[in-house]
Write a protein that holds these residues in place. Structure first.
Motif, PDB file in Angstrom:
ATOM      1  N   THR A 180       0.805  -1.222   0.000  1.00  5.36           N
ATOM      2  CA  THR A 180       0.000   0.000   0.000  1.00  5.36           C
ATOM      3  C   THR A 180       0.835   1.267   0.000  1.00  5.36           C
ATOM      4  O   THR A 180       0.322   2.343  -0.298  1.00  5.36           O
ATOM      5  N   SER A 181       2.110   1.161   0.341  1.00  9.27           N
ATOM      6  CA  SER A 181       2.984   2.339   0.320  1.00  9.27           C
ATOM      7  C   SER A 181       4.410   1.887   0.064  1.00  9.27           C
ATOM      8  O   SER A 181       4.902   0.956   0.715  1.00  9.27           O
ATOM      9  N   ARG A 182       5.074   2.548  -0.866  1.00  7.50           N
ATOM     10  CA  ARG A 182       6.431   2.161  -1.258  1.00  7.50           C
ATOM     11  C   ARG A 182       7.487   2.986  -0.517  1.00  7.50           C
ATOM     12  O   ARG A 182       7.180   3.949   0.176  1.00  7.50           O
ATOM     13  N   ARG A 194       4.613  16.260   2.696  1.00  2.60           N
ATOM     14  CA  ARG A 194       5.504  15.365   1.959  1.00  2.60           C
ATOM     15  C   ARG A 194       6.608  14.895   2.895  1.00  2.60           C
ATOM     16  O   ARG A 194       7.363  15.705   3.434  1.00  2.60           O
ATOM     17  N   GLN A 195       6.698  13.575   3.102  1.00  8.29           N
ATOM     18  CA  GLN A 195       7.700  13.016   3.995  1.00  8.29           C
ATOM     19  C   GLN A 195       8.369  11.816   3.345  1.00  8.29           C
ATOM     20  O   GLN A 195       7.811  11.194   2.440  1.00  8.29           O
ATOM     21  N   PHE A 196       9.583  11.494   3.865  1.00 12.16           N
ATOM     22  CA  PHE A 196      10.300  10.340   3.334  1.00 12.16           C
ATOM     23  C   PHE A 196       9.876   9.098   4.093  1.00 12.16           C
ATOM     24  O   PHE A 196       9.967   9.039   5.318  1.00 12.16           O
ATOM     25  N   HIS A 197       9.394   8.100   3.355  1.00  9.86           N
ATOM     26  CA  HIS A 197       8.953   6.837   3.946  1.00  9.86           C
ATOM     27  C   HIS A 197      10.130   5.868   3.906  1.00  9.86           C
ATOM     28  O   HIS A 197      10.588   5.482   2.831  1.00  9.86           O
ATOM     29  N   GLU A 198      10.618   5.455   5.078  1.00 15.43           N
ATOM     30  CA  GLU A 198      11.861   4.692   5.173  1.00 15.43           C
ATOM     31  C   GLU A 198      11.669   3.184   4.991  1.00 15.43           C
ATOM     32  O   GLU A 198      12.618   2.417   5.188  1.00 15.43           O
ATOM     33  N   GLY A 199      10.478   2.767   4.648  1.00 18.49           N
ATOM     34  CA  GLY A 199      10.235   1.345   4.429  1.00 18.49           C
ATOM     35  C   GLY A 199       9.094   1.150   3.454  1.00 18.49           C
ATOM     36  O   GLY A 199       8.797   2.023   2.631  1.00 18.49           O
ATOM     37  N   ILE A 200       8.444  -0.016   3.531  1.00 13.28           N
ATOM     38  CA  ILE A 200       7.259  -0.274   2.730  1.00 13.28           C
ATOM     39  C   ILE A 200       6.136  -0.721   3.658  1.00 13.28           C
ATOM     40  O   ILE A 200       6.389  -1.235   4.753  1.00 13.28           O
ATOM     41  N   ASP A 201       4.885  -0.516   3.236  1.00 16.93           N
ATOM     42  CA  ASP A 201       3.724  -0.934   4.017  1.00 16.93           C
ATOM     43  C   ASP A 201       3.017  -2.080   3.307  1.00 16.93           C
ATOM     44  O   ASP A 201       2.732  -1.993   2.101  1.00 16.93           O
ATOM     45  N   ILE A 202       2.740  -3.143   4.058  1.00 17.90           N
ATOM     46  CA  ILE A 202       2.038  -4.317   3.524  1.00 17.90           C
ATOM     47  C   ILE A 202       0.760  -4.495   4.321  1.00 17.90           C
ATOM     48  O   ILE A 202       0.800  -4.773   5.522  1.00 17.90           O
ATOM     49  N   ALA A 203      -0.391  -4.320   3.673  1.00 16.84           N
ATOM     50  CA  ALA A 203      -1.674  -4.401   4.361  1.00 16.84           C
ATOM     51  C   ALA A 203      -2.267  -5.804   4.262  1.00 16.84           C
ATOM     52  O   ALA A 203      -2.170  -6.455   3.231  1.00 16.84           O
ATOM     53  N   GLY A 285      22.775   1.522   9.337  1.00 11.05           N
ATOM     54  CA  GLY A 285      21.870   2.545   9.846  1.00 11.05           C
ATOM     55  C   GLY A 285      21.164   3.348   8.775  1.00 11.05           C
ATOM     56  O   GLY A 285      20.297   4.173   9.079  1.00 11.05           O
ATOM     57  N   VAL A 286      21.496   3.108   7.505  1.00 13.25           N
ATOM     58  CA  VAL A 286      20.888   3.860   6.403  1.00 13.25           C
ATOM     59  C   VAL A 286      19.724   3.052   5.832  1.00 13.25           C
ATOM     60  O   VAL A 286      19.902   1.892   5.448  1.00 13.25           O
ATOM     61  N   PRO A 287      18.514   3.641   5.777  1.00 11.58           N
ATOM     62  CA  PRO A 287      17.372   2.889   5.223  1.00 11.58           C
ATOM     63  C   PRO A 287      17.531   2.652   3.722  1.00 11.58           C
ATOM     64  O   PRO A 287      17.893   3.561   2.972  1.00 11.58           O
ATOM     65  N   LEU A 288      17.248   1.405   3.303  1.00 14.06           N
ATOM     66  CA  LEU A 288      17.305   1.037   1.889  1.00 14.06           C
ATOM     67  C   LEU A 288      15.928   0.534   1.446  1.00 14.06           C
ATOM     68  O   LEU A 288      15.076   0.205   2.275  1.00 14.06           O
ATOM     69  N   ASN A 289      15.738   0.497   0.148  1.00 12.40           N
ATOM     70  CA  ASN A 289      14.460   0.012  -0.385  1.00 12.40           C
ATOM     71  C   ASN A 289      14.330  -1.497  -0.135  1.00 12.40           C
ATOM     72  O   ASN A 289      15.062  -2.292  -0.717  1.00 12.40           O
ATOM     73  N   PRO A 290      13.377  -1.921   0.715  1.00 17.68           N
ATOM     74  CA  PRO A 290      13.244  -3.356   1.023  1.00 17.68           C
ATOM     75  C   PRO A 290      12.915  -4.210  -0.197  1.00 17.68           C
ATOM     76  O   PRO A 290      13.238  -5.394  -0.226  1.00 17.68           O
ATOM     77  N   GLN A 291      12.288  -3.602  -1.222  1.00 17.93           N
ATOM     78  CA  GLN A 291      11.928  -4.395  -2.397  1.00 17.93           C
ATOM     79  C   GLN A 291      13.148  -4.887  -3.169  1.00 17.93           C
ATOM     80  O   GLN A 291      13.074  -5.872  -3.901  1.00 17.93           O
TER      81      GLN A 291
END
Length: 296
Positions: A180-182, A194-203, A285-291
């Protein structure tokens, strides 16, 4: 001077019609006789030739129909081959990201297949061109497949020596559901900013199991104002994963977990509009794209 003979031709018709009498000079009669004989003699040959030509045309039409069917089938097969090669290409890139290998040199981009047959006075030319074009595309795809095979052999050789590191590298979906959110910038559902999303959301439904994406050690189980109940796992090699908005945790601090082991359940704790999992992957410590770390 000798007088030319005269031939009389009678044509009798049925019914009340009177017969017709035609008088022809002997020369004209002879010419007509010759013409008649030529027609009678030639008729069987003309008939046979016509039948032969007709059969040839019918055969050509059948062959053309079969060729069109073959072209359509080949076109579909090439399309499927292209999709498979593209999936292999994407899988190759993901493996190289996970293995921290430099991307191999890529082949030329894919060329599209399809379109109208080129106009030509000869209807066979367009179909011949289609077959030639598809053959060229098949040759290119075979080259691409050989390149991918070589790349996978290189990866296999490299990864065989890094089984332990790979076991600790996140590589599966932590939960089933809908993305639901990348990762990246988005509009916050609560502030509208507008904010930086540091992960992904799975509903998914409340209580849906959450699995560890790799081997590791649970380092934190805590409550966070924004993400509610959270679990943090250290996988070694400076890789950490975090799970938020949980309804329940099945692990404790210091516990070792394996890839695929149940660690928590989806919830809506913290600032959440509904049941979902917030999933993060961090390197140093740096967030990366989980996908980029999901292979299944």
């Amino acid at each position: 001077m000798k007088k030319e003979g005269i031939y009389t031709i009678w044509i009798f018709r049925g019914g009340p019609f009177r017969p017709i009498k035609i008088k022809l000079p002997s020369r004209s009669a002879k010419i007509l006789s010759i013409i008649f004989l030529v027609i009678v003699i030639s008729f069987p040959f003309i008939t046979i030739s016509y039948i032969s030509q007709s059969a040839h045309v019918v055969q050509m039409k059948r062959e053309r129909t079969a060729q069109r069917t073959q072209i359509s089938s080949l076109n579909n097969q090439i399309g499927e081959f292209q999709k498979q090669i593209q999936r292999l290409k994407e899988f190759d890139v993901k493996l190289r990201i996970i293995a921290n290998l430099e991307n191999a040199k890529e082949t030329d981009p894919f060329l599209g297949v399809g379109g109208a047959t080129p106009s030509s006075q000869d209807p066979w030319e367009g179909e011949t061109a289609d077959l030639q074009r598809m053959q060229a595309e098949l040759d290119r795809l075979c080259t691409e497949a050989e390149f991918r095979e070589k790349s996978f052999r290189e990866l296999h050789s490299f990864l065989e020596g890094k089984k332990k590191e790979l076991a600790c590298t996140p590589s599966i979906w932590p939960a089933r559901g809908w993305l639901t959110s990348r990762f990246g910038y988005r509009i916050d559902p609560f502030t509208g900013l507008r904010q930086f999303h540091e992960g992904i959301d799975i509903a998914n439904r409340l209580g849906t199991p959450i699995l560890s994406p790799a081997d590791g050690v649970v380092t934190r189980v805590f409550n966070n104002f924004g993400f509610g109940l959270m679990v943090e796992i250290n996988h070694g090699y400076d890789i950490v994963t975090r799970y938020g908005h949980l309804s329940k945790s099945y692990v404790r601090v210091g516990q070792r977990v394996k890839r695929g082991e149940r660690i928590a359940a989806i919830g809506n704790t913290g600032r959440a509009t509904g049941p979902h999992l917030h999933y993060e992957v961090r390197l140093d410590g740096v967030p990366l794209n989980p996908q980029n770390y999901i292979l299944n």
